[in-house]
Design an enzyme around this catalytic site. Sequence first.
Site, PDB file in Angstrom:
ATOM      1  N   TYR A   1       5.570  23.748 -36.232  1.00 38.31           N
ATOM      2  CA  TYR A   1       6.236  22.445 -36.345  1.00 38.31           C
ATOM      3  C   TYR A   1       7.755  22.535 -36.275  1.00 38.31           C
ATOM      4  O   TYR A   1       8.427  21.536 -36.270  1.00 38.31           O
ATOM      5  CB  TYR A   1       5.799  21.757 -37.638  1.00 38.31           C
ATOM      6  N   GLY A   2       8.314  23.711 -36.234  1.00 38.88           N
ATOM      7  CA  GLY A   2       9.769  23.831 -36.195  1.00 38.88           C
ATOM      8  C   GLY A   2      10.368  24.208 -37.536  1.00 38.88           C
ATOM      9  O   GLY A   2      11.532  24.558 -37.622  1.00 38.88           O
TER      10      GLY A   2
END
Length: 95
Positions: free
Chosen positions: A52-53
């Site tokens: 997701y970063g």
Amino acid sequence: MRALAVVRAGEPVDVLRLESRPVPAPEAGQALIRVKATPIHASDLHVLRGRYGFSPEFPVVGGHMECVGRIDALGPATEGLRAGERVVVAALLPA
């Protein structure tokens, strides 16, 4: 209380654990909610898988941003709510 904890990034079947945790005491202006249901979103699955970063500090327990349940207890100076009341929670992060 029981909580579904994520112990590390990976596939949900490999990293989710049902754990016993102490029941927190609500602080001033807070309500303790006995959660009946909370969603798992596609974005939650990306976070679990490390895609997701960002990655949370593990272990982590989800389900506190959106849920339905009943108020179990109120902290001091909490107004406008009462124990036993049914609630829907949709937490909004500050801009």
